[in-house]
Motif scaffolding. Sequence first.
Motif, PDB file in Angstrom:
ATOM      1  N   GLY A 184     -40.571 -16.520  33.716  1.00 25.16           N
ATOM      2  CA  GLY A 184     -41.594 -16.838  32.729  1.00 25.16           C
ATOM      3  C   GLY A 184     -41.861 -18.332  32.673  1.00 25.16           C
ATOM      4  N   LEU A 185     -42.507 -18.762  31.606  1.00 24.16           N
ATOM      5  CA  LEU A 185     -42.911 -20.162  31.482  1.00 24.16           C
ATOM      6  C   LEU A 185     -41.825 -21.045  30.886  1.00 24.16           C
ATOM      7  CD1 LEU A 185     -46.552 -19.612  30.143  1.00 24.16           C
ATOM      8  CD2 LEU A 185     -45.820 -20.018  32.508  1.00 24.16           C
ATOM      9  N   SER A 186     -40.781 -20.452  30.337  1.00 28.12           N
ATOM     10  CA  SER A 186     -39.768 -21.242  29.635  1.00 28.12           C
ATOM     11  C   SER A 186     -38.728 -21.861  30.567  1.00 28.12           C
ATOM     12  CB  SER A 186     -39.056 -20.377  28.594  1.00 28.12           C
ATOM     13  OG  SER A 186     -38.366 -19.300  29.226  1.00 28.12           O
ATOM     14  N   ARG A 187     -38.657 -21.403  31.821  1.00 31.18           N
ATOM     15  CA  ARG A 187     -37.661 -21.915  32.760  1.00 31.18           C
ATOM     16  C   ARG A 187     -38.298 -22.235  34.100  1.00 31.18           C
ATOM     17  NH1 ARG A 187     -33.109 -23.432  29.939  1.00 31.18           N
ATOM     18  NH2 ARG A 187     -32.514 -21.779  28.476  1.00 31.18           N
ATOM     19  N   VAL A 188     -37.755 -23.255  34.760  1.00 36.58           N
ATOM     20  CA  VAL A 188     -38.199 -23.619  36.101  1.00 36.58           C
ATOM     21  C   VAL A 188     -37.178 -23.092  37.100  1.00 36.58           C
ATOM     22  CG1 VAL A 188     -38.681 -25.528  37.688  1.00 36.58           C
ATOM     23  CG2 VAL A 188     -39.386 -25.679  35.288  1.00 36.58           C
ATOM     24  N   LEU A 189     -37.649 -22.532  38.190  1.00 37.81           N
ATOM     25  CA  LEU A 189     -36.743 -21.968  39.198  1.00 37.81           C
ATOM     26  C   LEU A 189     -35.945 -23.073  39.879  1.00 37.81           C
ATOM     27  CD1 LEU A 189     -35.645 -19.682  40.913  1.00 37.81           C
ATOM     28  CD2 LEU A 189     -37.658 -19.884  42.383  1.00 37.81           C
ATOM     29  N   ASP A 190     -34.625 -22.964  39.806  1.00 40.12           N
ATOM     30  CA  ASP A 190     -33.719 -23.861  40.522  1.00 40.12           C
ATOM     31  C   ASP A 190     -32.415 -23.101  40.758  1.00 40.12           C
ATOM     32  OD1 ASP A 190     -32.520 -23.782  38.013  1.00 40.12           O
ATOM     33  OD2 ASP A 190     -32.945 -25.871  37.512  1.00 40.12           O
ATOM     34  N   ALA A 191     -31.376 -23.802  41.210  1.00 37.85           N
ATOM     35  CA  ALA A 191     -30.113 -23.144  41.544  1.00 37.85           C
ATOM     36  C   ALA A 191     -29.519 -22.428  40.337  1.00 37.85           C
ATOM     37  CB  ALA A 191     -29.114 -24.163  42.097  1.00 37.85           C
ATOM     38  N   ARG A 192     -29.544 -23.093  39.166  1.00 34.19           N
ATOM     39  CA  ARG A 192     -28.947 -22.473  37.984  1.00 34.19           C
ATOM     40  C   ARG A 192     -29.750 -21.260  37.526  1.00 34.19           C
ATOM     41  NH1 ARG A 192     -28.747 -23.943  31.830  1.00 34.19           N
ATOM     42  NH2 ARG A 192     -26.964 -22.684  31.189  1.00 34.19           N
ATOM     43  N   ALA A 193     -31.069 -21.366  37.575  1.00 39.81           N
ATOM     44  CA  ALA A 193     -31.899 -20.247  37.138  1.00 39.81           C
ATOM     45  C   ALA A 193     -31.669 -19.019  38.010  1.00 39.81           C
ATOM     46  CB  ALA A 193     -33.372 -20.651  37.173  1.00 39.81           C
ATOM     47  N   ALA A 194     -31.568 -19.241  39.337  1.00 45.00           N
ATOM     48  CA  ALA A 194     -31.318 -18.117  40.242  1.00 45.00           C
ATOM     49  C   ALA A 194     -29.948 -17.500  39.959  1.00 45.00           C
ATOM     50  CB  ALA A 194     -31.393 -18.595  41.691  1.00 45.00           C
ATOM     51  N   ASP A 195     -28.964 -18.345  39.710  1.00 42.82           N
ATOM     52  CA  ASP A 195     -27.615 -17.860  39.409  1.00 42.82           C
ATOM     53  C   ASP A 195     -27.596 -17.053  38.110  1.00 42.82           C
ATOM     54  OD1 ASP A 195     -24.822 -17.644  39.922  1.00 42.82           O
ATOM     55  OD2 ASP A 195     -24.421 -19.288  38.538  1.00 42.82           O
ATOM     56  N   GLN A 196     -28.333 -17.506  37.109  1.00 42.91           N
ATOM     57  CA  GLN A 196     -28.373 -16.801  35.826  1.00 42.91           C
ATOM     58  C   GLN A 196     -29.053 -15.436  35.958  1.00 42.91           C
ATOM     59  OE1 GLN A 196     -26.960 -17.541  32.792  1.00 42.91           O
ATOM     60  NE2 GLN A 196     -25.898 -19.148  33.932  1.00 42.91           N
ATOM     61  N   ILE A 197     -30.078 -15.346  36.793  1.00 42.13           N
ATOM     62  CA  ILE A 197     -30.708 -14.042  37.025  1.00 42.13           C
ATOM     63  C   ILE A 197     -29.708 -13.093  37.678  1.00 42.13           C
ATOM     64  CG2 ILE A 197     -32.467 -12.802  38.364  1.00 42.13           C
ATOM     65  CD1 ILE A 197     -34.336 -15.129  37.943  1.00 42.13           C
ATOM     66  N   TRP A 198     -28.989 -13.603  38.679  1.00 47.66           N
ATOM     67  CA  TRP A 198     -27.974 -12.780  39.354  1.00 47.66           C
ATOM     68  C   TRP A 198     -26.917 -12.294  38.366  1.00 47.66           C
ATOM     69  CZ3 TRP A 198     -27.154 -10.561  44.029  1.00 47.66           C
ATOM     70  CH2 TRP A 198     -25.864 -10.088  44.277  1.00 47.66           C
TER      71      TRP A 198
END
Length: 233
Positions: free
Chosen positions: A165-179
């Motif tokens: 969504g618009l509240s987060r930018v895709l980066d290493a931490r965001a990908a890890d949190q989705i996982w």
Amino acid sequence: MGNLSTLAREALRQVEGASITKRILVSRKVICDLERQPDEASLRVCADLRKVLLSVTTDAEASPEQVKDTKGLLIRVRTINPRNQKDNEEVSIEELESTNRRIATPDPSKYERPVAPTPKREPDGYDPNFIEGGIDAAIERVIAKGYSADMSIKQHEPFIQAALGLSRVLDARAADQIWLAISYAWKERWNQKLTPMAKKLQTAVLSYSNPRGFQIHEADCLSFVESIDLRSM
């Protein structure tokens, strides 16, 4: 050797004839666990890892990216191999199998090494509030963007960003949190099953993270076997 080494060898035996992706995923998982618990790395589990990984490098259907990824994993196997730590020599699979066929009892002192304390596992870092609305809302967002379960996802970054969504930018931490969010939902709410869209999101996260060397944490709620089951679904 402890329970980890036994489970790892069994997991590797089960994927010998599996798909290239599954062979790489399971091998990567075993290597990560052995790097965290180096005292569990035995000659035989390292030989099993090399056997599975070498089967990928010689597989005609393996892509150049998969072969490159596999060669990197082979280097990590060499690093954790206890024989290499002792005298910097690699043990071939053929030599190990030949040793297994010998009648004479090998000298136990040859394989003795200091018993290192098992390192304390760090928390996985999961933040249930990181993804706006949680993982279920993330999946709803990608559907609202027009993605469907039968679509082929060729551009992983826009797909994952749509989930964030618009509240987060895709980066290493965001990908890890989705996982991690998928892992916890799979274990605690989804009855250890993945919907087709959740599976697509899981695959996209790995495809985005692995080439960049981003760390994907194993969820604290999962056992070793469950981690492998989740990765190989």
